[in-house]
Design a protein around this motif. Sequence first.
Motif, mmCIF file in Angstrom:
data_model
loop_
_atom_site.group_PDB
_atom_site.id
_atom_site.type_symbol
_atom_site.label_atom_id
_atom_site.label_comp_id
_atom_site.label_asym_id
_atom_site.label_seq_id
_atom_site.Cartn_x
_atom_site.Cartn_y
_atom_site.Cartn_z
ATOM 1 N N PRO A 143 1.284 42.184 32.662
ATOM 2 C CA PRO A 143 1.172 41.612 31.316
ATOM 3 C C PRO A 143 1.587 40.141 31.330
ATOM 4 O O PRO A 143 2.562 39.769 31.993
ATOM 5 C CB PRO A 143 2.178 42.427 30.488
ATOM 6 C CG PRO A 143 2.662 43.528 31.382
ATOM 7 C CD PRO A 143 2.425 43.086 32.790
ATOM 8 N N GLN A 158 -9.140 47.217 25.302
ATOM 9 C CA GLN A 158 -9.746 48.074 26.333
ATOM 10 C C GLN A 158 -8.787 48.329 27.502
ATOM 11 O O GLN A 158 -9.093 49.103 28.411
ATOM 12 C CB GLN A 158 -11.059 47.478 26.836
ATOM 13 C CG GLN A 158 -12.145 47.546 25.767
ATOM 14 C CD GLN A 158 -13.500 47.104 26.283
ATOM 15 O OE1 GLN A 158 -13.744 47.039 27.483
ATOM 16 N NE2 GLN A 158 -14.391 46.787 25.345
ATOM 17 N N LEU A 159 -7.618 47.657 27.483
ATOM 18 C CA LEU A 159 -6.646 47.861 28.565
ATOM 19 C C LEU A 159 -6.169 49.316 28.598
ATOM 20 O O LEU A 159 -6.039 49.919 29.672
ATOM 21 C CB LEU A 159 -5.453 46.900 28.362
ATOM 22 C CG LEU A 159 -4.271 47.029 29.309
ATOM 23 C CD1 LEU A 159 -4.700 46.825 30.765
ATOM 24 C CD2 LEU A 159 -3.180 45.998 28.955
ATOM 25 N N GLN A 160 -5.938 49.879 27.408
ATOM 26 C CA GLN A 160 -5.405 51.256 27.375
ATOM 27 C C GLN A 160 -6.357 52.230 28.078
ATOM 28 O O GLN A 160 -5.914 53.102 28.833
ATOM 29 C CB GLN A 160 -5.167 51.691 25.923
ATOM 30 C CG GLN A 160 -4.532 53.078 25.803
ATOM 31 C CD GLN A 160 -3.045 53.087 26.155
ATOM 32 O OE1 GLN A 160 -2.235 52.452 25.489
ATOM 33 N NE2 GLN A 160 -2.679 53.822 27.216
ATOM 34 N N LEU A 166 1.500 51.790 27.009
ATOM 35 C CA LEU A 166 0.352 52.001 27.916
ATOM 36 C C LEU A 166 0.567 53.203 28.826
ATOM 37 O O LEU A 166 -0.351 53.958 29.108
ATOM 38 C CB LEU A 166 0.128 50.747 28.781
ATOM 39 C CG LEU A 166 -0.419 49.503 28.075
ATOM 40 C CD1 LEU A 166 -0.342 48.302 28.998
ATOM 41 C CD2 LEU A 166 -1.864 49.732 27.613
ATOM 42 N N ALA A 181 -3.378 40.132 29.499
ATOM 43 C CA ALA A 181 -2.835 41.038 30.522
ATOM 44 C C ALA A 181 -3.867 41.098 31.633
ATOM 45 O O ALA A 181 -5.058 40.853 31.402
ATOM 46 C CB ALA A 181 -2.576 42.427 29.945
ATOM 47 N N LEU A 214 -0.473 46.326 37.195
ATOM 48 C CA LEU A 214 -0.540 45.917 35.792
ATOM 49 C C LEU A 214 0.367 44.701 35.609
ATOM 50 O O LEU A 214 1.562 44.780 35.880
ATOM 51 C CB LEU A 214 -0.061 47.073 34.897
ATOM 52 C CG LEU A 214 0.210 46.742 33.430
ATOM 53 C CD1 LEU A 214 -1.064 46.297 32.717
ATOM 54 C CD2 LEU A 214 0.842 47.950 32.726
ATOM 55 N N PHE A 246 -8.623 42.905 24.595
ATOM 56 C CA PHE A 246 -7.296 43.446 24.939
ATOM 57 C C PHE A 246 -7.212 44.952 24.712
ATOM 58 O O PHE A 246 -6.589 45.672 25.481
ATOM 59 C CB PHE A 246 -6.203 42.723 24.125
ATOM 60 C CG PHE A 246 -4.842 42.880 24.746
ATOM 61 C CD1 PHE A 246 -4.384 41.969 25.692
ATOM 62 C CD2 PHE A 246 -4.023 43.951 24.413
ATOM 63 C CE1 PHE A 246 -3.139 42.121 26.286
ATOM 64 C CE2 PHE A 246 -2.769 44.113 25.011
ATOM 65 C CZ PHE A 246 -2.339 43.187 25.944
ATOM 66 N N VAL A 304 -5.151 43.181 35.401
ATOM 67 C CA VAL A 304 -5.040 44.332 36.300
ATOM 68 C C VAL A 304 -5.675 43.953 37.630
ATOM 69 O O VAL A 304 -6.770 43.367 37.665
ATOM 70 C CB VAL A 304 -5.741 45.571 35.689
ATOM 71 C CG1 VAL A 304 -5.882 46.673 36.740
ATOM 72 C CG2 VAL A 304 -4.956 46.093 34.480
ATOM 73 N N TYR A 309 -9.184 42.259 36.690
ATOM 74 C CA TYR A 309 -9.576 42.337 35.275
ATOM 75 C C TYR A 309 -8.628 41.480 34.444
ATOM 76 O O TYR A 309 -7.419 41.496 34.666
ATOM 77 C CB TYR A 309 -9.466 43.776 34.755
ATOM 78 C CG TYR A 309 -10.252 44.781 35.569
ATOM 79 C CD1 TYR A 309 -11.528 45.183 35.165
ATOM 80 C CD2 TYR A 309 -9.711 45.337 36.729
ATOM 81 C CE1 TYR A 309 -12.246 46.112 35.909
ATOM 82 C CE2 TYR A 309 -10.420 46.262 37.478
ATOM 83 C CZ TYR A 309 -11.694 46.650 37.068
ATOM 84 O OH TYR A 309 -12.394 47.552 37.808
ATOM 85 N N PHE A 343 -7.612 40.918 30.412
ATOM 86 C CA PHE A 343 -7.744 41.462 29.058
ATOM 87 C C PHE A 343 -7.195 40.441 28.056
ATOM 88 O O PHE A 343 -6.081 39.932 28.230
ATOM 89 C CB PHE A 343 -6.964 42.775 28.936
ATOM 90 C CG PHE A 343 -7.560 43.875 29.782
ATOM 91 C CD1 PHE A 343 -8.498 44.749 29.256
ATOM 92 C CD2 PHE A 343 -7.202 44.007 31.119
ATOM 93 C CE1 PHE A 343 -9.057 45.742 30.047
ATOM 94 C CE2 PHE A 343 -7.753 44.994 31.912
ATOM 95 C CZ PHE A 343 -8.684 45.867 31.375
#
Length: 462
Positions: free
Chosen positions: A26, A108-110, A140, A60, A24, A106, A62, A71, A73
């Motif tokens: 950010p 959808q990151l969670q 998160l 952010a 992850l 953004f 991933v 990914y 975000f």
Amino acid sequence: MFQPSLYKKRRDLLRSMINGGIVLLPGNTEAAMNYAANTYHFRQDSTFLYFFGINQPDLAAVIDLDNGQDYLFGNDVDMDDIIWMGPQPTMKERGELVGVSNTRPFNQLQSLIDDAIALGRRIHFLPPYRGKNTLLVSKLLGIDPGHVNSYKSEDLIRAVVALREIKDEGEIADIESMIDVAYDMHTTAMKMAKHGVVEREIAGMVEGIALQKANGVSFPVILSINGQTLHNHYHGNTLKEGRMMVCDCGAESEMNYCSDITRTVPVGGRFSQRQRDIYEIVLAANTKAIEAIKPGILYKDIHLLAAQTIAQGMKDLGLMKGDVNQAVAAGAHALFFPHGLGHMMGLDVHDMENLGENYVGYDNEISRSDQFGLAFLRLGKRLREGFVLTVEPGCYFIPALIDQWNQQKLHTSFINYDKLETWKDFGGIRLEDDVLVTAAGYRVLGRAIPKTVQEVEATMNI
Ligand code: GLY
Ligand code: MN
């Protein structure tokens, strides 16, 4: 920006270095100066830039270490944004610039993180250094904000350091272009360093050059006739003949690579004998240290070589006494040289310092000393081809430190405190260059900035 394939290659290399889970990363957000809409100059996170290159807030990323997917975000702008900021690339277009096809809003990151947690996957993250990202990681991952750093991934830190510490040709070229900007900054400062000029007139000009020719300064300009204060950002003094002016500054490129150069010059353009004596000692420490750079050598040993050069010079002037090697081993030289010889440089001026200095500058073989002076050495480990580092010895007369050591009778067998009394008004001198470790040894990067007494005096008296 570099080609999309380079960012993809860096992410694939990272995948090959860590066992399983997701990374992850950010990016940074805007930071409010005095109210939310009045922000500091935006600075993207350097590791985010290294792997994803996009210099925009509110993103952010991933990196999935198992399925090969990356990914991004972030949100596409809406009409309000366009009215205030003008048209912006879409997230899809931004992703294409860095080889990422999975772009998502953004929020959808969670759910991606929740899925990873549900599957018991490891979530690697770097220690956040900004409050907003500490809170983001906390939310998160469901970690108390005060404990986020305890869950940082040492595997990720070590892998990021191993990748970022070796600079490729494109990175080196970008760094060199910033040293060329620093050439203009420093030679301008030298020409302006005349009796009666106020420091801010020069500091403002120097910063203006970084803004004209680059993306601004790589750190707040250090410019002062009180160079004995190592990081002096006060620019209100009027230059006086008899003082030295330290100027420690660099520029940052559009891609955020840095330069970091220090020159010290006599106000008015002519060295007095006393100034020249100290200057030649610092210059010798700088050049000897640079000439010792090669792959495989401990930077700590090069630091000690610089310390010995300074101690020998001080002994020759009668300010130190006794055996030079013993004086350096005891740390007595640190009265005059109380900082480290240098640090890594790249996307950060102190490269990767946010990851933890000891992960960057030390390793299993060599750990940080706790001796005053040597303890401040940021880079001690063995050098490798591709490192870019600074070489910045200095010699300072810090009245408060001299008085404290004298009162405490520290190192009285190595320091001539009586003689030192008349030097307490001297100030300080530091000389800093940016150097690449090459297979054959070293290369001082960028355009050569005047450094010898003759070169400095010639530049100041054009
Ligand atoms: N040039 C400032 C520093 O290295 O800390
Ligand atoms: Mn530096």
